[in-house]
Design an enzyme around this catalytic site. Structure first.
Site, PDB file in Angstrom:
ATOM      1  N   HIS A 249       0.828  -1.204   0.000  1.00 42.59           N
ATOM      2  CA  HIS A 249       0.000   0.000   0.000  1.00 42.59           C
ATOM      3  C   HIS A 249       0.870   1.265   0.000  1.00 42.59           C
ATOM      4  O   HIS A 249       0.566   2.256   0.660  1.00 42.59           O
ATOM      5  CB  HIS A 249      -0.938  -0.006   1.203  1.00 42.59           C
ATOM      6  CG  HIS A 249      -2.246   0.721   0.983  1.00 42.59           C
ATOM      7  ND1 HIS A 249      -3.441   0.076   0.822  1.00 42.59           N
ATOM      8  CD2 HIS A 249      -2.541   2.042   0.881  1.00 42.59           C
ATOM      9  CE1 HIS A 249      -4.412   0.964   0.651  1.00 42.59           C
ATOM     10  NE2 HIS A 249      -3.881   2.171   0.683  1.00 42.59           N
ATOM     11  N   GLY A 282       7.349   1.950  -5.009  1.00 41.67           N
ATOM     12  CA  GLY A 282       8.705   2.433  -5.273  1.00 41.67           C
ATOM     13  C   GLY A 282       9.176   2.309  -6.701  1.00 41.67           C
ATOM     14  O   GLY A 282      10.367   2.469  -6.965  1.00 41.67           O
ATOM     15  N   ARG A 304       2.359   7.210  -6.406  1.00 46.43           N
ATOM     16  CA  ARG A 304       2.697   8.615  -6.144  1.00 46.43           C
ATOM     17  C   ARG A 304       3.156   9.397  -7.374  1.00 46.43           C
ATOM     18  O   ARG A 304       2.780  10.575  -7.514  1.00 46.43           O
ATOM     19  CB  ARG A 304       3.746   8.714  -5.036  1.00 46.43           C
ATOM     20  CG  ARG A 304       3.200   8.328  -3.657  1.00 46.43           C
ATOM     21  CD  ARG A 304       4.267   8.461  -2.588  1.00 46.43           C
ATOM     22  NE  ARG A 304       3.799   8.000  -1.287  1.00 46.43           N
ATOM     23  CZ  ARG A 304       3.758   6.732  -0.913  1.00 46.43           C
ATOM     24  NH1 ARG A 304       4.141   5.771  -1.745  1.00 46.43           N
ATOM     25  NH2 ARG A 304       3.337   6.399   0.297  1.00 46.43           N
TER      26      ARG A 304
HETATM   27  C1  LIG Z   1      -2.092   9.240  -1.852  1.00 45.06           C
HETATM   28  C2  LIG Z   1      -2.295   7.761  -1.968  1.00 45.06           C
HETATM   29  C3  LIG Z   1      -3.576   7.248  -1.895  1.00 45.06           C
HETATM   30  C4  LIG Z   1      -3.794   5.873  -2.058  1.00 45.06           C
HETATM   31  N1  LIG Z   1      -5.063   5.382  -2.040  1.00 45.06           N
HETATM   32  C5  LIG Z   1      -5.270   4.060  -2.250  1.00 45.06           C
HETATM   33  C6  LIG Z   1      -6.597   3.553  -2.349  1.00 45.06           C
HETATM   34  O1  LIG Z   1      -7.572   4.285  -2.238  1.00 45.06           O
HETATM   35  N2  LIG Z   1      -6.748   2.218  -2.555  1.00 45.06           N
HETATM   36  C7  LIG Z   1      -5.671   1.362  -2.701  1.00 45.06           C
HETATM   37  O2  LIG Z   1      -5.852   0.165  -2.898  1.00 45.06           O
HETATM   38  N3  LIG Z   1      -4.407   1.837  -2.628  1.00 45.06           N
HETATM   39  C8  LIG Z   1      -4.184   3.156  -2.422  1.00 45.06           C
HETATM   40  N4  LIG Z   1      -2.910   3.629  -2.392  1.00 45.06           N
HETATM   41  C9  LIG Z   1      -1.781   2.708  -2.619  1.00 45.06           C
HETATM   42  C10 LIG Z   1      -1.456   2.626  -4.115  1.00 45.06           C
HETATM   43  O3  LIG Z   1      -2.469   1.970  -4.819  1.00 45.06           O
HETATM   44  C11 LIG Z   1      -0.158   1.856  -4.382  1.00 45.06           C
HETATM   45  O4  LIG Z   1      -0.220   0.602  -3.753  1.00 45.06           O
HETATM   46  C12 LIG Z   1       1.092   2.599  -3.920  1.00 45.06           C
HETATM   47  O5  LIG Z   1       0.935   3.999  -4.021  1.00 45.06           O
HETATM   48  C13 LIG Z   1       2.296   2.155  -4.757  1.00 45.06           C
HETATM   49  O6  LIG Z   1       3.457   2.745  -4.299  1.00 45.06           O
HETATM   50  P1  LIG Z   1       4.127   4.061  -4.938  1.00 45.06           P
HETATM   51  O7  LIG Z   1       3.300   5.215  -4.497  1.00 45.06           O
HETATM   52  O8  LIG Z   1       5.497   4.045  -4.344  1.00 45.06           O
HETATM   53  O9  LIG Z   1       4.144   3.879  -6.447  1.00 45.06           O
HETATM   54  C14 LIG Z   1      -2.681   5.003  -2.247  1.00 45.06           C
HETATM   55  C15 LIG Z   1      -1.396   5.540  -2.326  1.00 45.06           C
HETATM   56  C16 LIG Z   1      -1.195   6.903  -2.193  1.00 45.06           C
HETATM   57  C17 LIG Z   1       0.202   7.442  -2.310  1.00 45.06           C
END
Ligand SMILES: Cc1cc2nc3c(=O)[nH]c(=O)nc-3n(C[C@H](O)[C@H](O)[C@H](O)COP(=O)(O)O)c2cc1C
Length: 355
Positions: A249, A282, A304
């Site tokens: 997540h 990442g 992100r």
């Molecule tokens: C601001 C933010 C909100 C997110 N909201 C959700 C969400 O609503 N549902 C979900 O399954 N994952 C959510 N995630 C996790 C992302 O789906 C994902 O797993 C994660 O951002 C991947 O890592 P990265 O940001 O390093 O690419 C969220 C991540 C961020 C940064």
């Protein structure tokens, strides 16, 4: 200054975003050990390139859920995208359509899944589901997604409750400004306006038997998002999922859990011959994508960096972020001597000597 890398977008976004929105989007849980490790996990792998294999023609294409795709990138579900830009999810959908990238539209979107589908019908899309205590609302959200040509249901299983997110706590109450309340929740939110209230809608008692029920009822494939062990990946398949997303997540839930890079291999070994395994967390460079595919991932999700693109320049910024990553991927495939992404395997990576 021209923005050339995803890190450039990160810096530019940090300068433009409202501090509370930035705390929500950038932060991780606890001491952010896993947040840092999500990046380091990929850096701890070295690429073993092959020379003189002929890389004049390259193909980043892969097959996912039985369908050929032009490339292995997906846009991860990210809640509340209008915190980054007033066009929010619609802008992201435009970037997805322009780059043939599948967009996982979040349950907690600030634009509903129906509006996204209607505004940008040519954006390839999956629907991310948080299962609510009120199953009627969840079923209704799924039905609407199915009606609007969402190709898969991504059930997130790693947020029974909210992680301890220190940056968010320091930045303030977490209220969403008017107009930024997730419209998808109109039926079930009962006027909820804070993140805490919204996340309180999510069922903390979700079990694998619930996944089985959703998979039984769903006319579209179910993808379980948020597993980190071979045991849970097997459970997901036994419960009817057709794919899993190895994910922590974005390091926002339990700090000091494994990174995607470190969790991936065991899961591929357990279920990789029976189902698609995706990974996120990442991914910032084309070389990260190459390493993920080499370890057996079918595709990767990016979270992100899309938010950074949105914050900097709306749909164009998100599109540019995806184009940078795709150009880096093309470059890395050529220089690693793997002109077809499908040909990558574990022989292309090794634990880095500098780890
Ligand atoms: C601001 C933010 C909100 C997110 N909201 C959700 C969400 O609503 N549902 C979900 O399954 N994952 C959510 N995630 C996790 C992302 O789906 C994902 O797993 C994660 O951002 C991947 O890592 P990265 O940001 O390093 O690419 C969220 C991540 C961020 C940064």
């Amino acid at each position: 200054m021209e923005l050339i890398t995803l890190a450039d977008y990160e810096r530019a976004a940090a300068e433009t975003m409202h501090p509370q929105a930035a705390a929500y989007c950038f932060g991780g849980a606890g001491d952010e050990v896993t947040l840092r490790d999500n990046l380091d996990g990929w850096r701890r792998l070295a690429i073993r390139p092959r020379m003189l294999v002929g890389v004049g023609e390259r193909d980043p294409g892969i097959t996912l859920l039985g369908k050929p795709r032009r490339h292995p990138l997906l846009i991860a579900p990210v809640a509340f995208q209008r915190l980054a830009h007033p066009d929010g999810e619609i802008a992201t959908a435009r970037a997805a359509a322009a780059t043939a990238t599948t967009f996982c539209v979040p349950t907690l979107g600030t634009t509903s899944a129906v509006e996204v589908a209607e505004a940008v019908p040519d954006a390839p899309r999956w629907f991310q589901l948080y299962v609510f205590r009120d199953r009627g609302v969840s079923r209704e959200l799924v039905a609407r997604a199915v009606d609007h040509d969402y190709e898969a249901l991504v059930v997130t299983v790693d947020l029974p409750i909210y992680g301890v997110r220190v940056r968010e706590l320091r930045a303030g109450s977490g209220s969403l400004r008017p107009g930024r309340v997730p419209s998808a929740l109109a039926a079930g939110a009962h006027g909820a306006v804070t993140r805490d209230q919204i996340t309180a809608l999510i069922d903390p008692d979700l079990r694998w038997s619930d996944i089985e029920r959703f998979a039984d009822e769903s006319p579209i494939p179910v993808v379980v998002k948020g597993v980190l062990t071979a045991h849970d990946a097997r459970q997901a398949l036994d419960s009817g999922a057709e794919a899993v997303i190895v994910s922590n997540h974005g390091a926002r839930q339990l700090d000091t859990v494994l990174s995607g890079a470190d969790a991936l291999s065991a899961i591929v070994a357990e279920i990789g011959d029976q189902a698609d395994v995706l990974v996120d967390g990442g991914i910032r460079r084309g070389t990260d994508v190459v390493k993920a595919l080499a370890l057996g991932a079918r595709a990767v999700l990016v979270g992100r960096p899309i938010v950074w693109g949105l914050a900097v320049d709306g749909a164009d910024g998100a599109q540019r972020v995806l184009e940078i990553l795709l150009a880096e991927l093309d470059n890395a495939l050529a220089l690693a001597g793997a002109p077809r992404a499908q040909d990558l395997d574990a022989s292309f990576v090794t634990p880095a000597p500098w780890r």
